[in-house]
Scaffold this active site. Sequence first.
Site, PDB file in Angstrom:
ATOM      1  N   ASN A  80      -2.476  12.861  -3.568  1.00  0.00           N
ATOM      2  CA  ASN A  80      -3.563  13.295  -4.447  1.00  0.00           C
ATOM      3  C   ASN A  80      -4.018  14.718  -4.121  1.00  0.00           C
ATOM      4  O   ASN A  80      -4.265  15.528  -5.016  1.00  0.00           O
ATOM      5  CB  ASN A  80      -4.759  12.335  -4.336  1.00  0.00           C
ATOM      6  CG  ASN A  80      -4.601  11.111  -5.224  1.00  0.00           C
ATOM      7  OD1 ASN A  80      -3.982  11.176  -6.283  1.00  0.00           O
ATOM      8  ND2 ASN A  80      -5.178  10.000  -4.797  1.00  0.00           N
ATOM      9  N   GLU A  84      -4.580   2.062  -4.419  1.00  0.00           N
ATOM     10  CA  GLU A  84      -3.115   2.053  -4.335  1.00  0.00           C
ATOM     11  C   GLU A  84      -2.601   0.767  -3.687  1.00  0.00           C
ATOM     12  O   GLU A  84      -1.451   0.689  -3.257  1.00  0.00           O
ATOM     13  CB  GLU A  84      -2.626   3.264  -3.531  1.00  0.00           C
ATOM     14  CG  GLU A  84      -2.931   3.255  -2.044  1.00  0.00           C
ATOM     15  CD  GLU A  84      -4.315   3.801  -1.706  1.00  0.00           C
ATOM     16  OE1 GLU A  84      -4.515   4.190  -0.548  1.00  0.00           O
ATOM     17  OE2 GLU A  84      -5.186   3.830  -2.596  1.00  0.00           O
ATOM     18  N   HIS A 111      -4.830  14.244  -8.870  1.00  0.00           N
ATOM     19  CA  HIS A 111      -5.055  12.821  -9.151  1.00  0.00           C
ATOM     20  C   HIS A 111      -4.212  12.326 -10.319  1.00  0.00           C
ATOM     21  O   HIS A 111      -3.879  11.137 -10.387  1.00  0.00           O
ATOM     22  CB  HIS A 111      -6.545  12.573  -9.431  1.00  0.00           C
ATOM     23  CG  HIS A 111      -7.404  12.708  -8.210  1.00  0.00           C
ATOM     24  ND1 HIS A 111      -7.530  11.704  -7.281  1.00  0.00           N
ATOM     25  CD2 HIS A 111      -8.157  13.745  -7.756  1.00  0.00           C
ATOM     26  CE1 HIS A 111      -8.338  12.096  -6.308  1.00  0.00           C
ATOM     27  NE2 HIS A 111      -8.736  13.338  -6.567  1.00  0.00           N
ATOM     28  N   ASP A 118      -2.091   8.954 -10.171  1.00  0.00           N
ATOM     29  CA  ASP A 118      -2.096   7.855 -11.145  1.00  0.00           C
ATOM     30  C   ASP A 118      -0.683   7.539 -11.621  1.00  0.00           C
ATOM     31  O   ASP A 118      -0.299   6.365 -11.749  1.00  0.00           O
ATOM     32  CB  ASP A 118      -2.972   8.213 -12.349  1.00  0.00           C
ATOM     33  CG  ASP A 118      -4.456   8.186 -12.027  1.00  0.00           C
ATOM     34  OD1 ASP A 118      -4.821   7.623 -10.975  1.00  0.00           O
ATOM     35  OD2 ASP A 118      -5.249   8.712 -12.833  1.00  0.00           O
ATOM     36  N   ASP A 147       0.857  -1.185   0.000  1.00  0.00           N
ATOM     37  CA  ASP A 147       0.000   0.000   0.000  1.00  0.00           C
ATOM     38  C   ASP A 147       0.900   1.243   0.000  1.00  0.00           C
ATOM     39  O   ASP A 147       1.769   1.380   0.872  1.00  0.00           O
ATOM     40  CB  ASP A 147      -0.920   0.005   1.217  1.00  0.00           C
ATOM     41  CG  ASP A 147      -1.935   1.141   1.162  1.00  0.00           C
ATOM     42  OD1 ASP A 147      -3.059   0.890   0.695  1.00  0.00           O
ATOM     43  OD2 ASP A 147      -1.588   2.265   1.576  1.00  0.00           O
TER      44      ASP A 147
END
Length: 426
Positions: free
Chosen positions: A312, A347, A317, A321, A304
């Site tokens: 973010n 994630e 965002h 990504d 994670d």
Amino acid sequence: MDKKDFCGDCHLSGSVFESMTDAVYLIDPHSSRVVDANRAAYESLGMTRNEVVDQSVLSLNKDVIGLDQWQAIAAEILKKGGFTFAGRHKRKDGSDFPVEIVTDVTEIGGQTLLLSVARDMSHYERHRDYLTDNDHIRTLLLNESSDGLWDWNVVDNTLFLSRQWFRMLGYGPNEIEHPTLDTWRDSVHPDDLERVVGLLQSHMQGKTSRYEAKYRLRSRDGSYRWVHDRGSVAERDDQGHACRVIGLVLDITESQQYAEQLLRHSRHDDLTGLHNRRAGYELFETYLAQSRERGATLQVVMFDLDHFKRLNDLHGHQNGDRAIQHFAQILQGELRESDLFFRWGGEEFLLLLPETGRVDAVALVRRLLNCFSESRFVSDNGETIQLTCSAGIASYPQEGDSIRALVSAADKAMYRAKQAGRNRVA
């Protein structure tokens, strides 16, 4: 309901039912179960009555695939009260034969059932013989059809190919002057050749009612086109050996590429290119089954990304990504071919390490986390961002014997790593 009930309610004596030359089936329209079948039916399949009764009609008919398709056909029969269907029935030995099936709706003992009469069409080929024997019609078909048609003389191994066949593969109509079967064979993709030749030989030996295959053919420029090839024996000698086979080839490259694209999207994560959760779960089941069978260990690692929400919020965002893509690329480059690495969601990622001990797994994961934390990630606006990740490990069989148990244990271990300061494995 047994055969005696069936014949009695239909006002047919048992002897009449059994003496009918056509195959007769009584079928439950909802479940597709064969309730009863006469002698002609089960003998045509090379089976006994007990082997046919209570079996799904889907296992007997090669052209009805899946319960959804059957239920759609059954609904149409119930609506119209009758239906005629052309298909192929499959024998016990795996061979098949063409049939024409006429189905009506009947009421027996207060139950609505389907009464199907299936006629073997193997010997009803006069129309096809007329077409293949009539040179004028054959010439028209071979030269004007939009598909690539072929006519193979097995005796002298010559092969007639229509203009469309040459055009489909980028050749001029007279570029190959004297094609033979080897002309076709040399054009088939090496990975497909054995399978396709096997299908053709099975049909020529009478094991299947027609030849049908999807494969790749090499075009003039060296690229491959996907084709759907169909054909049948048009002539046999007195010993039953095939002398002539005629068929057609349809270019399905675009539809095949679209199907492959849909399959890839259904099994791969668009952002990272890794297997998605659905495909990963299926492969997880395979890895787990293999570990059980071999009595081997399996390490399950949950990753994670640390502080991903903050990434973010601060950088947008799009950079989030890109960070996920960056993580996937770093780890992919460090793993063995036997390892399975896929995106679990958001994630989070899962890594399966087959036949790996706990100590070795911890050492590997620490190295992966170091590689990631030391890698350089630059945001869209040129800012270098420090990225880290936390990981948790669960071992099969010590911490679980199911996917649910192992993922839960790895997830809990991963949160312990975060609570201990992140950028570490627990």
